[in-house]
Design an enzyme around this catalytic site. Structure first.
Site, PDB file in Angstrom:
ATOM      1  N   SER A 129      -5.171   4.931   5.366  1.00 32.10           N
ATOM      2  CA  SER A 129      -4.131   4.020   5.830  1.00 32.10           C
ATOM      3  C   SER A 129      -4.175   3.944   7.343  1.00 32.10           C
ATOM      4  CB  SER A 129      -2.765   4.540   5.376  1.00 32.10           C
ATOM      5  OG  SER A 129      -1.722   3.889   6.064  1.00 32.10           O
TER       6      SER A 129
ATOM      7  N   ASP B 299       0.817  -1.212   0.000  1.00 30.52           N
ATOM      8  CA  ASP B 299       0.000   0.000   0.000  1.00 30.52           C
ATOM      9  C   ASP B 299       0.848   1.259   0.000  1.00 30.52           C
ATOM     10  OD1 ASP B 299      -2.087  -1.780   0.136  1.00 30.52           O
ATOM     11  OD2 ASP B 299      -3.175  -0.657   1.659  1.00 30.52           O
TER      12      ASP B 299
ATOM     13  N   GLU C 135      -6.742   4.639  -0.327  1.00 30.31           N
ATOM     14  CA  GLU C 135      -6.348   5.206   0.954  1.00 30.31           C
ATOM     15  C   GLU C 135      -5.875   6.644   0.760  1.00 30.31           C
ATOM     16  OE1 GLU C 135      -4.919   1.299   3.472  1.00 30.31           O
ATOM     17  OE2 GLU C 135      -3.402   2.636   2.642  1.00 30.31           O
TER      18      GLU C 135
ATOM     19  N   ASP D 145      -1.496  -5.921   4.819  1.00 31.26           N
ATOM     20  CA  ASP D 145      -2.755  -5.332   4.410  1.00 31.26           C
ATOM     21  C   ASP D 145      -3.780  -6.319   3.869  1.00 31.26           C
ATOM     22  OD1 ASP D 145      -1.483  -3.179   5.358  1.00 31.26           O
ATOM     23  OD2 ASP D 145      -1.723  -1.917   3.618  1.00 31.26           O
TER      24      ASP D 145
ATOM     25  N   CYS E 171       5.039  -2.594   8.327  1.00 26.85           N
ATOM     26  CA  CYS E 171       5.462  -1.322   8.942  1.00 26.85           C
ATOM     27  C   CYS E 171       5.119  -1.281  10.429  1.00 26.85           C
ATOM     28  CB  CYS E 171       4.839  -0.156   8.191  1.00 26.85           C
ATOM     29  SG  CYS E 171       5.469   0.001   6.503  1.00 26.85           S
TER      30      CYS E 171
END
Length: 548
Positions: A465, A75, A439, A117, A188
């Site tokens: 996000s 993403d 997003e 995601d 992340c």
């Protein structure tokens, strides 16, 4: 072996022999390992090692592991351009392709190896749909980066880009963020969508302890993968199936822990979609009821200054769940992939750091991290990550600044055209209108970077996000593309937001809105390929953006 079995099975066995499988391996249960590994996504680059560990575990427990792939979009790399239209839509592709591979090859059980995601919800949807014995083991979160001696993460890099555009930092500092915010492989390091969903996989009962929190670079992650490979064989022996685990009560647990952790608002898209595959329909209006009784115990980035590695050291998801049981907020008698109940799993897990996981009697807030708002601008609802909103923005009223797409809004924000008090409206970015429900991390990061986070709100029929913070309200339903009220807003209309009262209103009379509706026409978009099919079939954000 009777003659019919020989006739039917022999040609298939010949093809298995072509893989190098022995008679002994063919006689064992065939375990499909669904690998999301690729060389594009940082959270997936290490999954080959996870898969090898899973295979070892399966083999040790008497199964024959056979890996096949699932696609994965990053993403962060897709953000801010047409690539983001292809992020959410991959969830259905992942579920569909896994279904096809699993049934075409008659696997006895599955181990899902996702990380970032859409792979996690996509594979959970597939698990529910197939209802074969299945266990999950993710690739694990990234370690936090460090800039100026402070821990940092991907959201910090995004906001640094906004600060640079506003002239608040120089190019040298921008480069510092570029090189030092994402230091390792893994998803992340904040409580973004990937980590939210990997944590909620534990809560749903589909992953072992540590699935959501053990860092990607820890050897403990490889041990977890071996145990997952061994445990799937136990699930097969005992015939424990995903729909035995992912019950209505399990989804209530997931929503409760979601509120306590302060997960990404994308969980409000994915949990209904997974439940839908289980034959369970979630009305997201219950989210506010759950939030009203669930304290917010964690402020991980972007809401605060702690990270997934800190949550892991504090005891992980099970420790958070244990805190919640002190006020009887969870169903503890539910089956999980461990073969034990939720209560049995979490009983030994204590909170080792009250600064990372607040004790239930000393929460960040007495209500949960996510809120669902309703009003004449969102009759079917919209979603905000309340725990990541500044107290000064929990109630806000200001004039609308309307944009037909993300790019136009970005131009206005970085060009100094947005002022204190404004309410940015970005529309035609919903599931159908985008299509793909992009997003909006770039606009929200730009708002923060420009120093407007304490005075400007953003509303969209798109989504955000997990790295987004601020008064960012998404999933507005009905969306603009189907004539929802957000399509009728004009520049200067007063918009009133009260997050604690769960309301979102545009201060325009019903008569004026009716007049505007008569004059409204949906803009035409020339679509081709998968997006064209997706736009025709997808539902709205408040129903999980499922494809029917």
């Amino acid at each position: 072996m009777n003659s019919d079995a020989v006739r039917n099975d022999m040609p298939k066995r010949a093809l298995f022999h072509a893989l190098g499988l022995t008679d002994e391996e063919i006689e064992r249960p065939l375990i499909g390992i669904v690998s999301s590994q690729n060389e594009v996504v940082p959270g997936h680059m290490n999954l080959d090692k996870i898969v090898e560990a899973v295979k070892m575990g399966v083999s040790m427990a008497g199964g024959t592991p056979l890996a096949f792939p699932a696609i994965a979009v990053c993403d962060g790399i897709a953000m801010g351009h047409r690539g983001m239209k292809y992020s959410l839509v991959t969830r259905e592709l992942i579920a569909d392709s896994t279904e096809a591979m699993a049934l075409a090859h008659a696997f006895d059980a599955l181990v899902m190896v996702p990380n970032c995601d859409k792979n996690v919800p996509g594979l959970l949807m597939a698990a529910a749909r197939l209802n074969l014995p299945t266990i999950f083991v993710s690739g694990g979160p990234m370690m936090a980066g460090r800039v100026d001696g402070q821990k940092t993460s991907f959201s910090s890099a995004s906001e640094a880009a906004g600060a640079f555009a506003a002239g608040k930092i120089d190019e040298a500092k921008l480069k510092d963020f570029e090189y030092h915010t994402c230091p390792t492989c893994g998803s992340c390091s904040g409580m973004y969508t990937a980590n939210s969903m990997n944590c909620l996989t534990e809560v749903l009962g589909m992953g072992l302890k540590g699935n959501g929190t053990i860092p990607a670079v820890y050897s403990e992650r490889l041990m977890l993968a071996k145990h997952a490979g061994m445990q799937v064989m136990e699930l097969l022996k005992k015939n424990i199936l995903p729909r035995d685990i992912m019950t209505k009560e399990a989804f209530e647990n997931a929503l409760t822990v979601d509120m306590a952790l302060g997960c990404s608002t994308n969980s409000m898209l994915h949990l209904p979609a997974i439940a839908h595959e289980c034959g369970i329909e979630i009305d997201l209006s219950i989210a506010n009821q759950i939030s009203d009784r669930t304290p917010n115990l964690c402020h991980l980035a972007p809401a605060g200054h702690t990270y997934m590695e800190d949550l892991n050291e504090a005891g992980g998801v099970y420790a958070v769940m244990n805190e919640l049981t002190k006020k009887n907020l969870l169903h503890t008698d539910l089956m999980t992939v461990t073969g034990k109940t939720v209560g049995e799993n979490i009983a030994p897990c204590k909170n080792r750091d009250p600064e990372v996981i607040r004790p239930i009697d000393n929460p960040y807030s007495t209500t949960g991290g996510i809120a669902v708002l309703h009003g004449n601008l969102a009759p079917e609802g919209c979603v905000v990550k309340r725990s990541a909103v500044s107290p000064s923005m929990l109630a806000h009223e200001g004039p609308a600044r309307v944009f037909e797409c993300e790019e136009d809004a970005m131009t206005a924000i970085t060009g100094g055209k947005i002022h204190e008090g404004d309410v940015i409206v970005i529309r035609y970015e919903g599931p159908k209108g985008g299509p793909g429900m992009r997003e909006m991390l770039n606009p929200t990061s730009a708002i923060m970077g420009c120093g407007l986070g304490e005075s400007v709100a953003l509303i969209t029929d798109g989504r955000f996000s997990g790295a987004t913070r601020g008064a960012a309200i998404g999933h507005v339903s009905p969306e603009a593309a189907v004539g929802g009220p957000i399509a009728l807003v004009k520049d200067g209309d007063l918009i009133s937001i009260d997050i604690m009262k769960n309301t979102l209103e545009v201060r325009v009379s019903e008569e004026e809105m009716a007049k505007r509706r008569k004059e409204w026409h949906a803009p035409e978009k020339k679509l081709t390929g998968y997006l064209k099919r997706y736009a025709k079939l997808v539902t709205d954000g408040m129903h999980g953006a499922v494809v029917d």
